[in-house]
Write an enzyme that holds these catalytic residues in place. Sequence first.
Site, PDB file in Angstrom:
ATOM      1  N   ARG A   1      -9.356  11.186  -5.744  1.00  0.00           N
ATOM      2  CA  ARG A   1      -8.255  10.390  -5.183  1.00  0.00           C
ATOM      3  C   ARG A   1      -7.172  10.186  -6.250  1.00  0.00           C
ATOM      4  NH1 ARG A   1      -8.073   6.363  -7.951  1.00  0.00           N
ATOM      5  NH2 ARG A   1      -6.181   5.695  -6.876  1.00  0.00           N
ATOM      6  N   GLY A   2      -6.057   9.619  -5.804  1.00  0.00           N
ATOM      7  CA  GLY A   2      -4.886   9.494  -6.663  1.00  0.00           C
ATOM      8  C   GLY A   2      -3.960  10.654  -6.372  1.00  0.00           C
ATOM      9  N   ALA A   3      -2.731  10.355  -5.945  1.00  0.00           N
ATOM     10  CA  ALA A   3      -1.813  11.415  -5.495  1.00  0.00           C
ATOM     11  C   ALA A   3      -1.663  12.552  -6.505  1.00  0.00           C
ATOM     12  CB  ALA A   3      -0.456  10.811  -5.142  1.00  0.00           C
TER      13      ALA A   3
ATOM     14  N   ARG B   1      -4.448  15.723   3.152  1.00  0.00           N
ATOM     15  CA  ARG B   1      -3.852  14.393   2.939  1.00  0.00           C
ATOM     16  C   ARG B   1      -2.348  14.502   3.204  1.00  0.00           C
ATOM     17  NH1 ARG B   1      -6.802  10.625   0.041  1.00  0.00           N
ATOM     18  NH2 ARG B   1      -5.376   9.163   1.052  1.00  0.00           N
TER      19      ARG B   1
ATOM     20  N   GLN C   1     -10.322   0.020  -4.015  1.00  0.00           N
ATOM     21  CA  GLN C   1      -9.965   0.813  -5.189  1.00  0.00           C
ATOM     22  C   GLN C   1      -9.551  -0.059  -6.364  1.00  0.00           C
ATOM     23  OE1 GLN C   1      -9.137   1.586  -2.031  1.00  0.00           O
ATOM     24  NE2 GLN C   1      -8.382   3.675  -1.835  1.00  0.00           N
TER      25      GLN C   1
ATOM     26  N   ASP D   1       2.913   7.143  -3.379  1.00  0.00           N
ATOM     27  CA  ASP D   1       2.430   8.435  -2.897  1.00  0.00           C
ATOM     28  C   ASP D   1       3.562   9.320  -2.390  1.00  0.00           C
ATOM     29  OD1 ASP D   1      -0.828   8.488  -2.545  1.00  0.00           O
ATOM     30  OD2 ASP D   1      -0.011   6.465  -2.549  1.00  0.00           O
TER      31      ASP D   1
ATOM     32  N   ASN E   1       2.842   3.776  -0.189  1.00  0.00           N
ATOM     33  CA  ASN E   1       1.776   3.525  -1.154  1.00  0.00           C
ATOM     34  C   ASN E   1       0.581   2.972  -0.383  1.00  0.00           C
ATOM     35  OD1 ASN E   1       0.907   3.576  -3.941  1.00  0.00           O
ATOM     36  ND2 ASN E   1       0.953   1.347  -3.898  1.00  0.00           N
ATOM     37  N   LYS E   2      -0.510   2.765  -1.081  1.00  0.00           N
ATOM     38  CA  LYS E   2      -1.716   2.244  -0.436  1.00  0.00           C
ATOM     39  C   LYS E   2      -1.393   1.015   0.402  1.00  0.00           C
ATOM     40  CE  LYS E   2      -5.081   3.588  -0.419  1.00  0.00           C
ATOM     41  NZ  LYS E   2      -5.697   4.454   0.612  1.00  0.00           N
TER      42      LYS E   2
END
Length: 339
Positions: free
Chosen positions: A49-51, A85, A184, A225, A235-236
């Site tokens: 994970r993590g763009a 994604r 997260q 993101d 973003n999240k």
Amino acid sequence: MVNLQSRSLRVYADALEYLDQTRLPQAEEWVRCDSPDAWQHAVKHLAIRGAPLIGLSAAFVLAQYAARHPESEWQAVSDRLRATRPTAVNLMYCLDAMEACFAQGANALAERAKALFEEDRALCQRMAERGADLLASGDRVLTHCNTGALATAGVGTAIGALAIAKQRGIDLHVYVDETRPLLQGGRLTAWEMADLGIPYQLITDSMAASLMAAGKVDKVMVGADRICANGDFANKVGTYMLAVAAHYHQVPFYVVAPYTTVDPACATGAAIPIEQRDGAEVRGAAGAFGEVVWAPSDAPVWNPAFDVTPAKLVTAWILDTGVFDSAAIARGEHLRGWR
């Protein structure tokens, strides 16, 4: 033999290993990934994970697939990876760069993936230094989700700025949003704060506004993101309500991201595709601790992975290419030099 390594990725000649981020902080478990299918599974389950890291790992998976299958249809594999994604634009940036090398062969793909990895390290360092320039000893910083070395090839984005500030001797206190629904922040950012030696306190997402009302937050720093041409960004999920609360309480709100997160073709946040995730993530939780369900098993759920924050709520965008206020964004200065 490891050819390249970051905090959560190891690249070998014929495969890669990732640090399974669903197992943290209880266990540091490295998992081998040697196929597009394995990569898709890991990304969908947020083990990778993590763009930035999603894009980089996809580049290596594609390069290694091409080396093993020189006569196959690489474009079809790239298309599959791209669809995994849809919100984070870093994945598209990396795959666009890889596709541009198809005609040059598998060796060129391997070299391009390596160059993308090294580029991300440099981008992280530059944006983190710019972010650290805006921090002062005594600052109490609120952050959301996880934006550290786990999510990139380098020191990270928003957390990278905190890490550089720590190296400079700037004393900070960090409030860590747990970040629903997969925690997260609670699992990963808290772990990184402890690893960096930065004092922190963990809060639930719903406590942030009260914390600001009490005058305990000096700055908010989050990652992104996808950043649109007008400065809106995804973003999240939960970032938007942080921005609203920060705006009301007059707390500076900063977005920290590399230029690879900017999407010049996306005019406003309304055009960003928002991934919807499994409702089971809201009805309960699963992880290294096991599984628990607290809602009725058939409870209807709305579970967007991201939300969109309007540009008018942002104090400044901290990119590797510079720090841009709303006037600079309106002039399109963040788009200049975009490759």
